[in-house]
Design a protein around this motif. Structure first.
Motif, PDB file in Angstrom:
ATOM      1  N   THR A 205      44.391  49.504  39.190  1.00 52.76           N
ATOM      2  CA  THR A 205      44.919  49.644  37.824  1.00 52.76           C
ATOM      3  C   THR A 205      45.517  48.335  37.299  1.00 52.76           C
ATOM      4  N   ARG A 206      45.506  47.278  38.111  1.00 51.09           N
ATOM      5  CA  ARG A 206      46.094  46.023  37.625  1.00 51.09           C
ATOM      6  C   ARG A 206      45.251  45.468  36.469  1.00 51.09           C
ATOM      7  N   ILE A 207      45.877  44.621  35.657  1.00 52.64           N
ATOM      8  CA  ILE A 207      45.205  44.112  34.453  1.00 52.64           C
ATOM      9  C   ILE A 207      44.108  43.105  34.820  1.00 52.64           C
ATOM     10  N   TYR A 208      44.414  42.184  35.742  1.00 56.38           N
ATOM     11  CA  TYR A 208      43.474  41.101  36.039  1.00 56.38           C
ATOM     12  C   TYR A 208      42.589  41.420  37.244  1.00 56.38           C
ATOM     13  N   ASN A 209      41.292  41.339  37.054  1.00 56.30           N
ATOM     14  CA  ASN A 209      40.300  41.523  38.125  1.00 56.30           C
ATOM     15  C   ASN A 209      40.577  42.753  39.002  1.00 56.30           C
ATOM     16  N   PRO A 210      40.695  43.931  38.417  1.00 54.37           N
ATOM     17  CA  PRO A 210      40.986  45.106  39.257  1.00 54.37           C
ATOM     18  C   PRO A 210      39.824  45.458  40.184  1.00 54.37           C
TER      19      PRO A 210
END
Ligand code: DC
Length: 229
Positions: free
Chosen positions: A180-185
């Motif tokens: 769920t992270r914004i960068y490169n999930p």
């Protein structure tokens, strides 16, 4: 000369590193465990006692050396193969890996390695971000129970303390942060082959991927063809 690359992504404990190591050996390629690099960044940050939640604290990575020798990661010349598997590192690594400043530094190193060698690289964003032109991309997964069981057995085999329930909870927590992270999930690339290894023997999985990969790299089949049958 065109370099070859096999990208293997998936959540923790899906069997990626075991399969990637087997395949790298069989193909005579370099194996790059990108999770080890995020772990090494975390290990160094813990040693430097910086605030792991502050992305601006990771400037030290610009002067950090990460080199693989025979699949073992050396951090500033130190063999950190064991220390990066500690509970302290495992607990904190997903937070560190969520910072774009950290990802940019490590992705650049990974791409540089792949420019200079044929690689089998495993991680979370290899097919989507690091090596979008890889010859073959695999997205490997398994049920969370099975993944926890495998990690537990791996710990026991390596003489480490292990608690199955704790491992499962930690895997669930890391999966949630990583996907769920914004960068490169953590995400399956559109052109990746999906493999659920829950009920498969890892050696058989490696054999299947080997056949697909060698067909592609020998020019027998065209990249993007449906390999699922
Ligand atoms: O595969 P592993 O458990 O050693 O990975 C450690 C952490 O690093 C994992 O929680 C997510 C992160 N990671 C990542 O964000 N991108 C990668 N390419 C590899 C790992």
């Amino acid at each position: 000369m065109k370099r070859h690359a096999l990208a293997i992504d998936g959540p923790a404990g899906a069997g990626k590193s075991t399969v990637a190591k087997m395949l790298a050996e069989r193909l005579g390629y370099v194996y790059i465990d990108t999770g080890a690099m995020y772990r090494a960044a975390t290990y160094k940050a813990l040693k430097l006692r910086i605030d792991l939640n502050d992305p601006d604290g990771f400037g030290f990575l610009a002067d950090t050396d990460m080199t693989f020798v025979d699949s073992i990661l050396y951090l500033d010349g130190e063999n950190v193969g064991q220390s990066i598997r500690s509970a302290a590192v495992t607990t904190s690594v997903s937070i560190v890996a969520s910072h774009i400043q950290v990802r940019n530094q490590l992705v650049a190193i990974q791409q540089e390695i792949a420019r200079n060698a044929d690689v089998v690289m495993d991680g979370r964003d290899i097919g989507t971000v690091v090596l979008p032109d890889a010859d073959l991309k695999i997205y490997m997964t398994a049920t969370v129970e099975e993944r926890a069981r495998r990690r537990h057995e791996e710990n026991l085999a390596n003489g480490r303390d292990s608690d199955l329930l704790k491992i499962q909870k930690d895997i669930e927590r890391r999966d949630r942060i990583d996907s769920t992270r914004i960068y490169n999930p953590l995400k399956q690339a559109e052109d990746a082959v999906y493999l659920d290894t829950s009920h498969l023997d890892i050696k058989a999985v490696a054999d299947t991927i080997y056949v697909m990969f060698t067909k592609i790299t020998s020019g027998d089949i065209v990249k993007g063809e449906n390999h699922n049958g």
